[in-house]
Write a protein that holds these residues in place. Structure first.
Motif, PDB file in Angstrom:
ATOM      1  N   ALA A  87     -10.462   1.362  -3.389  1.00  0.00           N
ATOM      2  CA  ALA A  87      -9.730   0.145  -3.027  1.00  0.00           C
ATOM      3  C   ALA A  87      -8.586   0.586  -2.112  1.00  0.00           C
ATOM      4  N   SER A  88      -8.333  -0.173  -1.064  1.00  0.00           N
ATOM      5  CA  SER A  88      -7.344   0.239  -0.072  1.00  0.00           C
ATOM      6  C   SER A  88      -5.916  -0.212  -0.385  1.00  0.00           C
ATOM      7  N   ASP A  89      -5.742  -1.028  -1.410  1.00  0.00           N
ATOM      8  CA  ASP A  89      -4.400  -1.425  -1.836  1.00  0.00           C
ATOM      9  C   ASP A  89      -4.490  -2.030  -3.229  1.00  0.00           C
ATOM     10  N   GLY A  90      -3.337  -2.335  -3.808  1.00  0.00           N
ATOM     11  CA  GLY A  90      -3.308  -2.858  -5.169  1.00  0.00           C
ATOM     12  C   GLY A  90      -4.000  -4.193  -5.328  1.00  0.00           C
ATOM     13  N   ALA A  91      -3.892  -5.055  -4.326  1.00  0.00           N
ATOM     14  CA  ALA A  91      -4.544  -6.367  -4.411  1.00  0.00           C
ATOM     15  C   ALA A  91      -6.066  -6.210  -4.453  1.00  0.00           C
ATOM     16  N   GLU A  92      -6.592  -5.346  -3.615  1.00  0.00           N
ATOM     17  CA  GLU A  92      -8.032  -5.088  -3.598  1.00  0.00           C
ATOM     18  C   GLU A  92      -8.481  -4.458  -4.927  1.00  0.00           C
ATOM     19  N   ALA A  93      -7.662  -3.592  -5.487  1.00  0.00           N
ATOM     20  CA  ALA A  93      -7.991  -2.955  -6.765  1.00  0.00           C
ATOM     21  C   ALA A  93      -8.004  -3.980  -7.897  1.00  0.00           C
ATOM     22  N   LEU A  94      -7.045  -4.898  -7.907  1.00  0.00           N
ATOM     23  CA  LEU A  94      -7.037  -5.950  -8.930  1.00  0.00           C
ATOM     24  C   LEU A  94      -8.266  -6.837  -8.806  1.00  0.00           C
ATOM     25  N   ASP A  95      -8.639  -7.150  -7.578  1.00  0.00           N
ATOM     26  CA  ASP A  95      -9.844  -7.936  -7.338  1.00  0.00           C
ATOM     27  C   ASP A  95     -11.062  -7.200  -7.899  1.00  0.00           C
TER      28      ASP A  95
ATOM     29  N   GLY B 223       1.784   0.427  -5.622  1.00  0.00           N
ATOM     30  CA  GLY B 223       1.329   1.036  -6.857  1.00  0.00           C
ATOM     31  C   GLY B 223       2.090   0.568  -8.089  1.00  0.00           C
ATOM     32  N   PHE B 224       3.401   0.399  -7.979  1.00  0.00           N
ATOM     33  CA  PHE B 224       4.188  -0.052  -9.120  1.00  0.00           C
ATOM     34  C   PHE B 224       3.831  -1.491  -9.500  1.00  0.00           C
ATOM     35  N   GLU B 225       3.676  -2.349  -8.496  1.00  0.00           N
ATOM     36  CA  GLU B 225       3.310  -3.744  -8.757  1.00  0.00           C
ATOM     37  C   GLU B 225       1.925  -3.825  -9.400  1.00  0.00           C
ATOM     38  N   PHE B 226       0.992  -3.018  -8.892  1.00  0.00           N
ATOM     39  CA  PHE B 226      -0.354  -2.969  -9.465  1.00  0.00           C
ATOM     40  C   PHE B 226      -0.295  -2.490 -10.915  1.00  0.00           C
ATOM     41  N   LEU B 227       0.436  -1.419 -11.160  1.00  0.00           N
ATOM     42  CA  LEU B 227       0.541  -0.858 -12.507  1.00  0.00           C
ATOM     43  C   LEU B 227       1.094  -1.891 -13.491  1.00  0.00           C
TER      44      LEU B 227
ATOM     45  N   ASP C 293      -5.874   3.777  -2.616  1.00  0.00           N
ATOM     46  CA  ASP C 293      -5.082   4.475  -1.608  1.00  0.00           C
ATOM     47  C   ASP C 293      -5.359   3.846  -0.249  1.00  0.00           C
ATOM     48  N   ASP C 294      -4.314   3.581   0.511  1.00  0.00           N
ATOM     49  CA  ASP C 294      -4.473   2.941   1.815  1.00  0.00           C
ATOM     50  C   ASP C 294      -4.716   3.935   2.945  1.00  0.00           C
ATOM     51  N   SER C 295      -4.633   5.224   2.665  1.00  0.00           N
ATOM     52  CA  SER C 295      -4.841   6.233   3.696  1.00  0.00           C
ATOM     53  C   SER C 295      -6.315   6.659   3.721  1.00  0.00           C
ATOM     54  N   GLU C 296      -7.003   6.330   4.807  1.00  0.00           N
ATOM     55  CA  GLU C 296      -8.413   6.720   4.938  1.00  0.00           C
ATOM     56  C   GLU C 296      -8.574   8.237   4.870  1.00  0.00           C
ATOM     57  N   ASP C 297      -7.648   8.965   5.472  1.00  0.00           N
ATOM     58  CA  ASP C 297      -7.715  10.432   5.435  1.00  0.00           C
ATOM     59  C   ASP C 297      -7.614  10.952   4.007  1.00  0.00           C
TER      60      ASP C 297
ATOM     61  N   LEU D 165      -3.923   6.225  -8.483  1.00  0.00           N
ATOM     62  CA  LEU D 165      -3.154   5.200  -7.789  1.00  0.00           C
ATOM     63  C   LEU D 165      -2.047   5.780  -6.914  1.00  0.00           C
ATOM     64  N   ASP D 166      -2.076   5.427  -5.641  1.00  0.00           N
ATOM     65  CA  ASP D 166      -0.989   5.767  -4.725  1.00  0.00           C
ATOM     66  C   ASP D 166       0.151   4.777  -4.953  1.00  0.00           C
ATOM     67  N   ILE D 167       1.352   5.134  -4.540  1.00  0.00           N
ATOM     68  CA  ILE D 167       2.496   4.237  -4.729  1.00  0.00           C
ATOM     69  C   ILE D 167       2.705   3.334  -3.520  1.00  0.00           C
ATOM     70  N   ASN D 168       2.819   3.930  -2.337  1.00  0.00           N
ATOM     71  CA  ASN D 168       3.187   3.171  -1.145  1.00  0.00           C
ATOM     72  C   ASN D 168       1.956   2.618  -0.452  1.00  0.00           C
ATOM     73  N   MET D 169       1.740   1.304  -0.651  1.00  0.00           N
ATOM     74  CA  MET D 169       0.599   0.621  -0.037  1.00  0.00           C
ATOM     75  C   MET D 169       1.020  -0.791   0.363  1.00  0.00           C
TER      76      MET D 169
END
Length: 147
Positions: free
Chosen positions: A34-42, A73-77, A9-13, A64-68
């Motif tokens: 992980a703050s986005d899908g790329a970081e999660a894949l890493d 999220g869809f690309e990561f999935l 999720d890219d939202s710190e809150d 997994l959040d969608i909008n990052m």
């Protein structure tokens, strides 16, 4: 059983709220962030490449959040479900979207579930408690390499 949960999720809150809700719900978990899908894949690639699970434990579940940015999220999935090393890790979408198309697309791409992000904190804690009951007592998770 301690669950390793990768929260993407890219939202710190939202990350702070999720961590607090899991703690308050007394869900024994190791929250990996992980703050986005790329970081999660890493992260997933590192967990597969290292022999020590202490530094990069393999996630039992992915929230997994969608909008990052970078990789949504869809690309990561799509990438996770195409990779034989970790395509059996359940991915649960955790999004504020109530768009029926987003829900349908998530399941079509292989998501194990879709949870709407609650608006208020008490509702978030309740959702985590239900999540806990389902993933710990009802549902059986796939074995990891070390099991």
């Amino acid at each position: 059983m301690l669950l390793n949960i990768l929260l993407v999720d890219d939202s710190e809150d939202d990350v702070i709220i999720a961590k607090r809700a899991f703690h308050e719900a007394l869900l024994p978990s190791n929250m990996l962030i992980a703050s986005d899908g790329a970081e999660a894949l890493d992260y997933l690639n590192r967990s597969e490449q290292t022999s020590s699970n202490a530094e990069f434990p393999r996630p039992d579940l992915i929230l997994l959040d969608i909008n990052m940015p970078k990789l949504n999220g869809f690309e990561f999935l799509l990438k996770v479900k195409a990779n034989n090393s970790y395509n059996n890790i359940p991915v649960i979408m955790l999004s504020s979207s109530m768009n029926a198309g987003d829900i349908d697309r998530s399941y079509r791409l292989g998501a194990a579930g879709f949870i709407r992000k609650p608006i208020n904190y008490d509702e978030f804690v309740y959702i985590v408690e239900v999540f806990n009951d389902y993933w710990r007592t009802v549902c059986l998770l796939p074995r990891t390499k070390s099991q």
